[in-house]
Design a protein around this motif. Structure first.
Motif, PDB file in Angstrom:
ATOM      1  N   VAL A  62       0.919  -1.222  -0.132  1.00 35.89           N
ATOM      2  CA  VAL A  62      -0.135  -0.096   0.254  1.00 35.89           C
ATOM      3  C   VAL A  62       1.044   1.219   0.212  1.00 35.89           C
ATOM      4  O   VAL A  62       0.686   2.077  -0.693  1.00 35.89           O
ATOM      5  CB  VAL A  62      -1.121  -0.037   1.259  1.00 35.89           C
ATOM      6  CG1 VAL A  62      -1.629   1.305   1.352  1.00 35.89           C
ATOM      7  CG2 VAL A  62      -1.895  -1.158   1.210  1.00 35.89           C
ATOM      8  N   ARG A  63       1.938   1.337   0.904  1.00 36.86           N
ATOM      9  CA  ARG A  63       2.956   2.313   0.887  1.00 36.86           C
ATOM     10  C   ARG A  63       3.403   2.718  -0.370  1.00 36.86           C
ATOM     11  O   ARG A  63       3.620   3.831  -0.824  1.00 36.86           O
ATOM     12  CB  ARG A  63       3.905   2.325   1.988  1.00 36.86           C
ATOM     13  CG  ARG A  63       3.153   2.213   3.337  1.00 36.86           C
ATOM     14  CD  ARG A  63       4.054   2.122   4.686  1.00 36.86           C
ATOM     15  NE  ARG A  63       5.405   1.899   4.519  1.00 36.86           N
ATOM     16  CZ  ARG A  63       6.076   1.234   5.300  1.00 36.86           C
ATOM     17  NH1 ARG A  63       5.532   0.761   6.524  1.00 36.86           N
ATOM     18  NH2 ARG A  63       7.340   1.522   5.400  1.00 36.86           N
ATOM     19  N   ARG A  64       3.867   1.579  -1.136  1.00 35.16           N
ATOM     20  CA  ARG A  64       4.583   1.773  -2.654  1.00 35.16           C
ATOM     21  C   ARG A  64       3.564   2.318  -3.473  1.00 35.16           C
ATOM     22  O   ARG A  64       3.945   3.312  -4.117  1.00 35.16           O
ATOM     23  CB  ARG A  64       4.955   0.344  -3.100  1.00 35.16           C
ATOM     24  CG  ARG A  64       6.339  -0.099  -2.422  1.00 35.16           C
ATOM     25  CD  ARG A  64       6.796  -1.110  -2.920  1.00 35.16           C
ATOM     26  NE  ARG A  64       6.048  -2.465  -2.991  1.00 35.16           N
ATOM     27  CZ  ARG A  64       6.655  -3.033  -1.842  1.00 35.16           C
ATOM     28  NH1 ARG A  64       7.196  -2.865  -1.031  1.00 35.16           N
ATOM     29  NH2 ARG A  64       5.545  -4.299  -2.045  1.00 35.16           N
ATOM     30  N   ALA A  65       2.364   1.858  -3.369  1.00 31.07           N
ATOM     31  CA  ALA A  65       1.164   2.218  -4.305  1.00 31.07           C
ATOM     32  C   ALA A  65       0.952   4.038  -4.152  1.00 31.07           C
ATOM     33  O   ALA A  65       0.876   4.602  -4.750  1.00 31.07           O
ATOM     34  CB  ALA A  65      -0.119   1.583  -4.186  1.00 31.07           C
ATOM     35  N   LEU A  66       0.800   4.227  -2.712  1.00 32.84           N
ATOM     36  CA  LEU A  66       0.578   5.650  -2.190  1.00 32.84           C
ATOM     37  C   LEU A  66       1.904   6.559  -2.758  1.00 32.84           C
ATOM     38  O   LEU A  66       1.551   7.755  -3.097  1.00 32.84           O
ATOM     39  CB  LEU A  66       0.517   5.780  -0.952  1.00 32.84           C
ATOM     40  CG  LEU A  66      -0.695   5.173  -0.264  1.00 32.84           C
ATOM     41  CD1 LEU A  66      -0.702   5.290   1.181  1.00 32.84           C
ATOM     42  CD2 LEU A  66      -2.044   6.147  -0.651  1.00 32.84           C
ATOM     43  N   HIS A  67       3.103   5.997  -2.501  1.00 35.64           N
ATOM     44  CA  HIS A  67       4.275   6.605  -3.042  1.00 35.64           C
ATOM     45  C   HIS A  67       4.282   7.036  -4.617  1.00 35.64           C
ATOM     46  O   HIS A  67       4.630   8.029  -4.861  1.00 35.64           O
ATOM     47  CB  HIS A  67       5.567   6.145  -2.529  1.00 35.64           C
ATOM     48  CG  HIS A  67       6.731   6.897  -2.506  1.00 35.64           C
ATOM     49  ND1 HIS A  67       7.505   7.017  -3.650  1.00 35.64           N
ATOM     50  CD2 HIS A  67       7.369   7.794  -1.602  1.00 35.64           C
ATOM     51  CE1 HIS A  67       8.597   7.706  -3.314  1.00 35.64           C
ATOM     52  NE2 HIS A  67       8.226   8.134  -1.942  1.00 35.64           N
ATOM     53  N   ARG A  68       3.716   5.968  -5.403  1.00 30.52           N
ATOM     54  CA  ARG A  68       3.969   6.090  -6.746  1.00 30.52           C
ATOM     55  C   ARG A  68       2.846   7.302  -7.094  1.00 30.52           C
ATOM     56  O   ARG A  68       2.859   7.871  -8.216  1.00 30.52           O
ATOM     57  CB  ARG A  68       3.476   4.744  -7.382  1.00 30.52           C
ATOM     58  CG  ARG A  68       4.580   3.815  -7.542  1.00 30.52           C
ATOM     59  CD  ARG A  68       4.387   2.698  -8.451  1.00 30.52           C
ATOM     60  NE  ARG A  68       3.243   2.131  -8.116  1.00 30.52           N
ATOM     61  CZ  ARG A  68       3.336   0.732  -7.059  1.00 30.52           C
ATOM     62  NH1 ARG A  68       4.412   0.458  -6.960  1.00 30.52           N
ATOM     63  NH2 ARG A  68       2.161   0.221  -6.949  1.00 30.52           N
ATOM     64  N   MET A  69       1.732   7.290  -6.548  1.00 33.64           N
ATOM     65  CA  MET A  69       0.662   8.595  -6.657  1.00 33.64           C
ATOM     66  C   MET A  69       1.214   9.795  -6.172  1.00 33.64           C
ATOM     67  O   MET A  69       0.399  10.846  -6.381  1.00 33.64           O
ATOM     68  CB  MET A  69      -0.459   8.011  -5.803  1.00 33.64           C
ATOM     69  CG  MET A  69      -1.370   6.754  -5.972  1.00 33.64           C
ATOM     70  SD  MET A  69      -2.674   6.514  -5.250  1.00 33.64           S
ATOM     71  CE  MET A  69      -3.258   4.989  -6.143  1.00 33.64           C
ATOM     72  N   GLY A  70       2.268  10.098  -5.648  1.00 38.81           N
ATOM     73  CA  GLY A  70       2.846  11.216  -5.152  1.00 38.81           C
ATOM     74  C   GLY A  70       2.567  11.623  -3.870  1.00 38.81           C
ATOM     75  O   GLY A  70       2.675  12.718  -3.511  1.00 38.81           O
ATOM     76  N   LEU A  71       1.905  10.531  -3.103  1.00 37.89           N
ATOM     77  CA  LEU A  71       1.621  11.005  -1.679  1.00 37.89           C
ATOM     78  C   LEU A  71       2.604  10.843  -0.771  1.00 37.89           C
ATOM     79  O   LEU A  71       3.280   9.618  -0.792  1.00 37.89           O
ATOM     80  CB  LEU A  71       0.154  10.353  -1.278  1.00 37.89           C
ATOM     81  CG  LEU A  71      -1.189  10.473  -2.379  1.00 37.89           C
ATOM     82  CD1 LEU A  71      -2.138   9.646  -1.947  1.00 37.89           C
ATOM     83  CD2 LEU A  71      -1.358  11.977  -1.985  1.00 37.89           C
ATOM     84  N   ARG A  72       2.636  11.742   0.105  1.00 39.74           N
ATOM     85  CA  ARG A  72       3.784  11.474   1.327  1.00 39.74           C
ATOM     86  C   ARG A  72       3.174  11.217   2.525  1.00 39.74           C
ATOM     87  O   ARG A  72       2.098  12.053   2.891  1.00 39.74           O
ATOM     88  CB  ARG A  72       4.711  12.634   1.389  1.00 39.74           C
ATOM     89  CG  ARG A  72       5.728  12.780  -0.216  1.00 39.74           C
ATOM     90  CD  ARG A  72       6.219  11.431  -0.521  1.00 39.74           C
ATOM     91  NE  ARG A  72       6.860  11.463  -1.840  1.00 39.74           N
ATOM     92  CZ  ARG A  72       6.667  10.888  -3.082  1.00 39.74           C
ATOM     93  NH1 ARG A  72       5.453  10.247  -2.966  1.00 39.74           N
ATOM     94  NH2 ARG A  72       7.254  10.979  -3.945  1.00 39.74           N
ATOM     95  N   ASP A 126      -6.120   3.618  -3.709  1.00 34.05           N
ATOM     96  CA  ASP A 126      -6.674   4.583  -4.570  1.00 34.05           C
ATOM     97  C   ASP A 126      -7.910   5.287  -3.410  1.00 34.05           C
ATOM     98  O   ASP A 126      -8.263   6.491  -3.769  1.00 34.05           O
ATOM     99  CB  ASP A 126      -7.688   3.849  -5.479  1.00 34.05           C
ATOM    100  CG  ASP A 126      -6.903   3.607  -6.756  1.00 34.05           C
ATOM    101  OD1 ASP A 126      -6.021   4.407  -7.061  1.00 34.05           O
ATOM    102  OD2 ASP A 126      -7.318   2.658  -7.557  1.00 34.05           O
ATOM    103  N   HIS A 127      -8.525   4.348  -2.889  1.00 37.47           N
ATOM    104  CA  HIS A 127      -9.429   5.091  -1.660  1.00 37.47           C
ATOM    105  C   HIS A 127      -8.724   5.923  -0.610  1.00 37.47           C
ATOM    106  O   HIS A 127      -9.394   6.873  -0.399  1.00 37.47           O
ATOM    107  CB  HIS A 127      -9.978   3.604  -0.663  1.00 37.47           C
ATOM    108  CG  HIS A 127     -11.130   3.930   0.114  1.00 37.47           C
ATOM    109  ND1 HIS A 127     -12.344   4.217  -0.198  1.00 37.47           N
ATOM    110  CD2 HIS A 127     -11.195   4.285   1.430  1.00 37.47           C
ATOM    111  CE1 HIS A 127     -13.094   4.428   0.933  1.00 37.47           C
ATOM    112  NE2 HIS A 127     -12.361   4.502   2.024  1.00 37.47           N
ATOM    113  N   ILE A 128      -7.476   5.572  -0.217  1.00 40.92           N
ATOM    114  CA  ILE A 128      -6.959   6.398   0.410  1.00 40.92           C
ATOM    115  C   ILE A 128      -6.641   7.836  -0.237  1.00 40.92           C
ATOM    116  O   ILE A 128      -6.890   8.961   0.694  1.00 40.92           O
ATOM    117  CB  ILE A 128      -5.539   5.999   0.979  1.00 40.92           C
ATOM    118  CG1 ILE A 128      -5.908   4.819   2.020  1.00 40.92           C
ATOM    119  CG2 ILE A 128      -4.592   6.849   1.926  1.00 40.92           C
ATOM    120  CD1 ILE A 128      -4.569   3.708   2.379  1.00 40.92           C
ATOM    121  N   SER A 129      -6.364   7.869  -1.482  1.00 41.55           N
ATOM    122  CA  SER A 129      -5.740   8.788  -2.209  1.00 41.55           C
ATOM    123  C   SER A 129      -7.067   9.780  -2.367  1.00 41.55           C
ATOM    124  O   SER A 129      -7.007  11.044  -2.041  1.00 41.55           O
ATOM    125  CB  SER A 129      -5.330   8.439  -3.686  1.00 41.55           C
ATOM    126  OG  SER A 129      -5.270   9.724  -4.356  1.00 41.55           O
TER     127      SER A 129
END
Length: 173
Positions: A50-60, A150-153
């Motif tokens: 999940v963290r890798r996916a969030l990071h790929r989305m540009g989220l920190r 996606d949900h978190i984003s």
């Protein structure tokens, strides 16, 4: 009952049981004990995905962070500005309704109480975070990491939208 050395722990366990100070569950097979002690409490495979996916989305974000000062509970992933705490629960340890199967055998009562205690603590943590003004998002380890991200984003972007003025884009005061 953790101490510096394993020998001292066993000795302490024998003294406590011998003197009847506390009722302890029966000893566990050493192989099972080794496997359980190697179970990670953080940076698990589902969390990392999940963290890798969030990071790929540009989220920190922050990792294993205590969102509420004075409350000894951590969230797996935290967005401090948006006040969002994410917890990714393991199916076995947190009693997933789809995958958790109660233990059988001599230690079944111990495991039933352990999982029930974990669920109670999960609820208390969510309540503590929510009452302090945090949005709490919980996911199971078996959920697709990209869908979870996606949900978190969406939640992060929605929270960011709510905290800025529509006309100027600057934070509300």
């Amino acid at each position: 009952m953790t101490t510096g050395s394993r020998g001292h722990t066993r000795s302490l366990r024998r003294r406590i049981v011998h003197h009847g100070l506390v009722s302890l569950p029966p000893a566990v097979d050493p192989a099972v004990s080794a496997r359980m002690s190697n179970t990670r409490g953080r940076d698990t495979s589902p969390e990392m995905a999940v963290r890798r996916a969030l990071h790929r989305m540009g989220l920190r974000y922050r990792v294993n962070y205590r969102p509420v000062p004075g409350v000894r509970r951590t969230a797996d992933i935290v967005f401090t500005k948006q006040r969002i705490a994410i917890l990714i629960d393991g199916c076995f340890w947190h009693g997933c309704p789809d995958h958790y199967r109660p233990a059988t055998g001599g230690r079944s009562q111990f495991w039933a109480e352990k999982i029930e205690g974990n669920q109670r603590r999960d609820h208390e943590s969510s309540e503590a975070f929510s009452s302090a003004g945090w949005l709490v998002l919980r996911f199971w380890e078996h959920e697709d990491p990209v869908t979870v991200a996606d949900h978190i984003s969406s939640a992060v972007h929605e929270a960011a939208r709510r905290t800025t003025c529509p006309a100027s884009g600057s934070p509300r005061t």
